[in-house]
Each structure stands twice: as C-alpha cells, then as structure tokens.
Design an enzyme around this catalytic site. Structure first.
Site, PDB file in Angstrom:
ATOM      1  N   LYS A 136      11.141   3.781  -1.615  1.00 11.67           N
ATOM      2  CA  LYS A 136      10.641   4.763  -0.648  1.00 11.67           C
ATOM      3  C   LYS A 136      10.797   6.192  -1.162  1.00 11.67           C
ATOM      4  CE  LYS A 136      11.394   1.896   3.407  1.00 11.67           C
ATOM      5  NZ  LYS A 136      12.421   1.408   4.313  1.00 11.67           N
ATOM      6  N   LYS A 159       4.990  -2.119  -0.199  1.00 12.97           N
ATOM      7  CA  LYS A 159       5.363  -0.958  -1.021  1.00 12.97           C
ATOM      8  C   LYS A 159       5.177  -1.195  -2.516  1.00 12.97           C
ATOM      9  CE  LYS A 159       9.418  -0.537   1.756  1.00 12.97           C
ATOM     10  NZ  LYS A 159       9.023  -1.357   2.769  1.00 12.97           N
TER      11      LYS A 159
END
Ligand code: ADP
Ligand code: ASP
Ligand code: MG
Length: 814
Positions: A681, A578
């Site tokens: 996220k 990520k």
C-alpha cells in the site's frame, strides 16, 4: 387520393395480410392505391432458386415447392373455400410458368439478367393478385392491376431506369379511368418498352409507390412497414432508438442512402418535386404516429436527426504519384465504375490528390478491382499509379441532420466517442451539404459504434456501463448487491445505466448479453460454463460493448496479469487486487500508459484504505500542482483490528483468526501480518505521488518471528502464532508500560519508505484509531505542518465493495 405501400413483412402471411386489409378498409378517401411487396422472404427465395437452377443444382425444385406452398397456403387461409378456385387456378398457372422458366435456366445452366428479372417478378405479381382477390372476397371495392403495364423503364435489368413521361401518363390514365375505390398492384416490378419484365432494385416497392404518388399527384404516400417510423438508428441494433416525428426530405434521403432501409433511397425523388408528404407507419401498431417526411422539418428538434449505417462495404483506393496535378484521373476512375454499374456510396480524396478512395458495396469489389486496373493499365505499367487497393469487411456509419452545418464540434464529438470505444476509423467523408458526416469502420464494430453514438447524441446523456466481474467472494458479492440496490437511483440521478454482462468465479462463468439479473446471479453462475480467464477475455472482446469495464475482485496474480489485454482493447479496469500496482514499477507504468493510450481508465482506489478516497484525493493534490513531502499512515485495517483487540486476556492467534473470519484480512492472513500488504500500500501511495519505487526498496521491520514468516500454509501459520504467543504478549506489555498502543505504521519521506510496528503514545493522531480503521496523513507543500488527514474504516467487504463501486461510477462520469 392516397397511396399506401405495404412491405414484405406486412404481407408475410395470412395474419399480417388481414391487418393490411383492416388498415385499407378504414381509409377514408375516394381512391386508394395499394402497392404491395412480395410475401416476406419470397424475393430472396426466388433469387436463390434461380441461382441454383443456373448452377444446375436440382435442389431448386425443393425451393420452388416452398414458394408454391407459401402462396397456395395463403390463398386457402384468406379466401373462403367456395371462392378459392379462380384464384388457385390463376396462381397455379403462374407458378407453372415460373417452373418452366427455372427449367430453362437449369437446362442451359445459365441465367441472364433479363431472365432473372422475369423470375423475380413473380413475387410481387403473385402477392398483389392474391391480396386483391382477398380484398374483393372481403367485400372491398378493389381491382388488381399488373404494375408492369404502368411502370415503364429502360432495359437495364436488375435496376432499370424509369421513363417518367410514359409512366406518368399511363398511371394517370389508368387511375382516372378506374371506377374501383381500391387499386392493388405489386411494387418493384416494371417493364421495358418491348414488354420484358424489369425490376427497380432491391427494396424497390417503395419506389413504385412513390412513382405512382407523383404521377397522380396523390395527397400522401404512406409506407407501411414493420417498425413505427424512421428511427434515430436502426431499432433492430440500437434498443434505445426511437421514431423521429418529423423529418425533411433531404434528411430522410440522406439517412436512407446510408442504410436506413425503412425507405428505399430513390423513393423521395418523385414526391419531393411535388411536395407530397410521406408518412411511415407500422402495420402492426397502426395507432403509433410514425414519421412524417415533408419539405421542412419542425423548427425545434435535435441537430443530429439520425445515425444510419450500411453494411457490406469495401473501400477501393487508387494511389500514386502520377495522379498529382493530372486532370481527368478522377473522371476516368468514376467513369469506369459507372460504366460497370458500380455505385459509389462514399467518396474521400486526400487534399494532396495523391489518392482517391471510394466506398462501394462488397458485392462489387472484385469486379471493381478488375475494371479499374484495366482502365489504368498503362499508368500502372509505368508505375505512375499503383494497382488499385481493396479493403473488405467494412461498414459505413453516418450522422445525419439538416442543421449540422451550423454547429461546430459535431465531428469532434463523433470521432472522440468512437475513439474512446476503440473503434478504428478507416476513412471519413463529410458531404458538401454538411448534412452528413460519415466514417468507414470495421464491420465488427458496427453495433458498438451505433450504440455509443446514439448514447452520445440522443440519450440525454444516459450512459450505459457494461460490467464484467471476476471474483464474487466476500467483496464481489457485496458489490453485486450494492449495484442491484442502486441501479434505479443511478439511472435517475447520475444518468448511468449499469449492467452486469459477465460474472466469473474460479469455477464457472456466465454471460448475458442484456445483463444478468442481479437477484439471481448465483443460480445463473452455478449453471454457467467452466471458468477460464482467456475465454472470459475473449468473450468480453467479442461482445465488443461500449463502455466495457473489467472488475477484478480477486487477489490473484493470474487475474492481474490479464489487465494489459483488457486495457489494450480500450476496456477499463477496476480492481481491489493490489498485485498489479505493487508489482515491478515497469509493469505498473505500462498499465498506466496503456490506460492513457487507449482512453480506458485503470482505477484501484480500494488498493489503499478500502472505500476511503485516498488515491483519488492524492491524484487531485498532484494534478492541482501540490507535491507530497511525507506520508504517515496506518494502512492495515486487519492489523489495526488485531492490535486493537489483542490483550493479556486473549491470545494473538485467536484474534487473528477472528479477523480472518470477519473478512478483515486477505485470504492468506500472513500477507497482512508480515507487513507485505502494508508495504504494497505504501508503495502504491509513493508511486501515485510520483516516485519510482520498488517493493525491495521498502524497509520492513517485521514483528513476526522468523518461524511464522517461513510457514507455507494457513494451518502452519496459525500454529506458529500459537507457539510464539509469549513474544506477542511481550509486545503488548511493553506498550502498556509506556501507556502506548501498538500500531503498524507505514511511512514515506525523502523518497524512502518503511513499515513496522510502533508504540504510539497518547497524544499521537494514531492513538485513538478504532477497530479496523485506517488513517493517512499527507504532508505536502500546501499542507506542510498540519497534514491532510483521511480517516475511517479501512477494511471489510462492504466498504471495499463501495470503493469499487465508486471507481465504476467515476468511469461513468469520465
Ligand atoms: P419493408 O419490407 O416493409 O419494406 P424493410 O425491411 O425494407 O421493410 O425496412 C424496414 C426495416 O428497416 C426495419 O425493420 C429496420 O430493421 C430497418 N431500419 C434500418 N434503419 C432504420 C431506421 N433508421 N429506422 C427504421 N428502420 C430502420
Ligand atoms: N420484394 C422486393 C425486395 O425484397 C422489393 C421490396 O420488397 O421492396 O427487394
Ligand atoms: Mg423496404
């Protein structure tokens, strides 16, 4: 009557020549003309030896020894010992003459084209003589003929022009007066009117055979070689290439002009006018049907018949304002090239008339620059024309097919395929016949270009994906297992051929050009070279495969820092890491832009919700014109696992430990527990929804005590969790008291995002979220009250690997 020509490989050694004899012996015809090349490699060797002698390099003698040995050894292996003496003595005497010629070149330190022709003609002279003697001793009704007595040319040495009137008469007379069934002669060699040896150009044995075929009006010309016909592309470079059953003269000519060396381009001419068929056959697989070349090809069949390429190309461009509207510039340009025997392979001219550009052989480029600059000296001095520009290290690739002219969109498909694979096109030409479209590209790109075009035009859409996988821990190793299990299914059902070409972990890396065997990759990797991110990238770049995909299964920022270099080479990136997408907005944007610019997908579905199709769904919503109003989500499978299992009977630390051991957390569990992972996220979801947000803009109401947040390693972190158990128990009790469950919730609304632990009451959508599940509620203009909900397992190696796999497949369908 039949004419059979056997190329260099077909007559390279005694074993191959025995195949040739068997083929010839089986021909059922009253007359067979057998044309042979020099023993494989001998022509090159003769030229090299002559070059050495001319440079007064004594090494030529060693080469000469090799040449002698090859021929004498062949005789000894083929001809019974008691019948060898005649052949040996004739060949030895010819070799002596060759030695004398080379000594001459050595002593004067020079070689003329005439002498070079004389020297190189020994290749075919000797091979044809030895083969004919072998045939005779093997009881075939054969006779040898020196081709120089039949094929008559002018005296342009190196590439003589045939005098067809004289040649045809000589060939007809000889053949009709010969009583033997089989006539063996050498290809490539001829003679001028004064008797000097001449040659027909490299690869010219095919031409000799065609000349005789035309002269005697034979029924067929068979070219026997080392491949089973004329292929859809050079089979040595494109593994999937296949032999073309039937092709027209024009197509064959076009393919051979653009490099399908299996047939020497001028070969077609003498047989075309008589309409005699040519068949290309494989000496080593005589039962393969090969390729039939005739006037008309089969009605059905592909529009694009083949893709060929010529290496060692250079571009020569003449430019200047003084060229506009002045007639005769092109004429002079081509004239000077022609006068200097520089043959033009490809021509392009911009419609502005500002420039003419031709593709020629690299061997000719230096000479071409000199003679063209000299021819335009006057205009150059007046600055009406610029000195000619030369670009080297190029290649031509060409699509060929008679029916291409009646099909739109082929060039579009050709250039978009090349573009997608980052093949830079330097010049384009389309023949007026529209039987070919050709492009000049860098020579390094040839293999990739041929394979991508072949895939596009011939492989019924089987697409090969070439993976370079970094990180083979929990997730990466599962991915490799899944790929292995699905390889066959994907090929059959989705027409995707997935190969893993490179694998690296933090210690070693390994590459296999044809794909690493996925049942034993661990072993191969352990035995690999030392891992290095830059070396890995360089190798991916150097291999230069079409549809290359870099797969990052690590959580490392050093790896995510390399994405831009991959995308900049049109190499797609798939990642579960990520860091890149949650780094500075500018970096995220840059990567997305590179992906667009270089046509290389950058996919990171597993950044949110592991294998759940969250980002992909979001993309579709946005692309179809919807707008995200609000996102509410439980995005941490790890935290969900922790709070679903934590209660008054166990300890918080033990549950976190268990989550780590079962692969539900990041390698560093603090990234999950502190909320950083969830922040990343929601940040990614907000960005994918079209909002420009930074990680600092997200509010994080962390439930961890400061002491735990401040720890520097896993050990300290766990011991701090242990010390603060009371705080966690208190959170649990509070939730119990209000009949709620603890959930770590991420929220995005009105452009603002926050994350934090919440008590979720019974009726809430989040209340019944099990195990490590994730849930996302998208409130959009089209789903304002009842949100679109995506829910399911949101962590774990198996589902994450399947999410990465899905991204890879998406690229396959791209
Ligand atoms: P020979 O010595 O028999 O004349 P060549 O080496 O001249 O053989 O030609 C055969 C070679 O041509 C093949 O081995 C192959 O590498 C090359 N080739 C290039 N393009 C093609 C094509 N489209 N189809 C078949 N062969 C090709
Ligand atoms: N031996 C010659 C060459 O190598 C001619 C041929 O093989 O066709 O070019
Ligand atoms: Mg050849």
């Amino acid at each position: 009557m039949k004419v059979l020509k056997f190329g260099g490989t077909s007559v390279a050694n005694e074993e191959n020549i025995t195949h040739v004899k068997n083929i010839v012996a089986q021909v059922d015809d009253h007359k067979v003309i057998v044309v042979v090349s020099a023993l494989g490699g001998i022509t090159d060797l003769l030229l090299e030896t002559a070059g050495q002698a001319a440079e007064q390099n004594g090494d030529y003698k060693n080469n000469l020894k090799v040449i002698e040995e090859r021929h004498l050894q062949t005789i000894k292996a083929l001809i019974p010992i008691d019948q060898q003496s005649k052949t040996l003595s004739k060949v030895k005497s010819e070799l002596n003459s060759l030695e004398t010629l080379l000594e001459g070149a050595f002593s004067i330190g020079e070689i003329t084209p005439k002498l070079s022709d004389k020297i190189v003609s020994y290749g075919e002279l000797l091979s044809s003589y030895i083969i004919s003697e072998f045939f005779i001793t093997a009881d075939l009704d054969a006779v040898h003929k020196d081709a120089r007595e039949l094929i008559k040319t002018n005296d342009i040495h190196g590439k003589a022009v045939v005098n067809f009137d004289l040649t045809n008469t000589k060939c007809r007379d000889f053949v009709s007066n010969s009583s033997n069934k089989i006539i063996v002669l050498g290809g490539f060699i001829a003679s001028a009117t004064n008797g000097d040896s001449t040659t027909l150009g490299r690869g010219g044995s095919d031409y000799t055979a065609a000349i005789i075929t035309g002269a005697i009006n034979a029924d067929i010309l068979e070219i026997w070689t080392d491949v089973s016909g004329m292929y859809t592309a050079n089979p040595k470079i494109v593994k999937q290439a296949r032999a073309i059953d039937h092709i027209s003269y024009e197509e064959a000519m076009e393919l051979s002009h653009f490099g399908a060396k299996v047939l020497y381009p001028p070969t077609i001419q003498p047989v075309l006018s008589m309409g005699i068929p040519i068949r290309i056959k494989n000496t080593f697989k005589p039962s393969d049907p090969g390729t039939l070349i005739t006037k008309n090809q089969l009605k059905e069949g592909k529009t694009v018949r083949g893709i060929s390429h010529v290496e060692h190309i250079a571009l020569l461009s003449l430019e200047g304002s003084g060229m506009v509207g002045i007639p005769g510039i092109s004429k002079r340009f081509f004239e000077v090239l022609s006068l200097n025997q520089i043959s033009v392979i490809l021509i392009t001219q911009a419609s502005s008339e500002h420039s003419i550009c031709v593709g020629i052989s690299s061997d000719d480029i230096d000479r071409a620059v000199l003679v063209v600059n000299e021819a335009f000296e006057y205009e150059i001095s007046l600055e009406k024309i610029k000195p000619v520009i030369a670009e080297k290290d190029l290649a031509i690739i060409a699509l060929v097919g008679d029916k291409m002219k009646s099909h739109q969109g082929l060039s579009g498909k050709m250039f978009s395929t090349l573009g997608k694979n980052n093949v830079n096109i330097r010049a384009i030409a389309q023949g007026a016949s529209e039987r070919n479209i050709s492009a000049v590209i860098d020579k390094e790109d040839v293999k990739k270009a041929l394979n991508s075009l072949h895939e596009e035009f011939f492989e019924e859409n089987i697409k090969q994906l070439n993976l370079f996988v970094m990180g083979v821990g929990n997730v990466g190793s599962k991915l490799l297992t899944q790929i292995q299990q699905q390889q066959k299914y994907l090929k059959e059902n989705l027409k995707l051929n997935i190969r893993v070409i490179g694998i690296s972990n933090s210690r070693t890396m390994v590459f296999s050009e044809n794909g690493i065997a996925l049942d034993s990759w661990e072993k191969a990797l352990a035995a690999g070279e030392k891992a290095d991110k830059t070396a890995f990238f360089n190798k991916v770049k150097e291999l230069n495969y079409r549809n290359s995909i870099f797969v990052d299964n690590t959580a490392s920022d050093i790896v995510s820092d390399t994405y831009a270099t991959y995308l900049g080479q049109s190499i797609s990136v798939v990642t579960c890491n990520k860091i890149a997408c949650s780094s500075e907005y500018n970096n995220y944007r840059k990567l997305k832009n590179l992906a667009k610019e270089y046509n290389a997908p950058f996919l990171f579905e597993t950044n949110v919700g592991a294998g759940l199709p969250i980002i992909d769904t979001l993309k579709h919503l946005i692309a179809s014109g919807d707008k995200v109003l609000k996102i509410q989500a439980v995005l941490s499978g790890s935290l969900n696992f922790v709070f679903n299992n934590f209660n008054a009977k166990n300890t918080f630390k033990d549950i976190v430990k268990q989550a780590q051991e079962e692969g539900y957390t990041e390698p560093d569990p603090k990234i999950d527990l502190s909320g950083v992972d969830v922040m990343r996220k929601i940040l990614i979801l907000a960005r994918e929804s079209g909002y420009q947000l930074e990680i600092e803009d997200i509010e994080n109401k962390s439930f961890l005590p400061q002491q735990a947040l401040d720890t520097k390693n896993n050990e300290d972190f766990f011991s701090s969790l242990e010390k603060n158990e009371a705080i966690f128990q208190e959170l649990y009790k509070e939730a119990q008291a209000s009949e709620s469950k603890l959930k770590y919730v991420a929220q995005f609304e009105d452009g603002k995002a926050s994350v934090g632990l919440q008590n979720i009451p019974k009726k809430h959508d989040f209340y019944n979220l099990e195990g490590s599940d994730n849930i996302v509620l998208f409130y959009t203009e089209r789903y304002p009250d009842q949100p679109m909900i995506i829910k399911g397992a949101g962590a774990g190696a198996e589902v994450t690997a399947s999410g990465i796999f899905a991204d890879i497949i998406r690229i396959g369908n791209f």
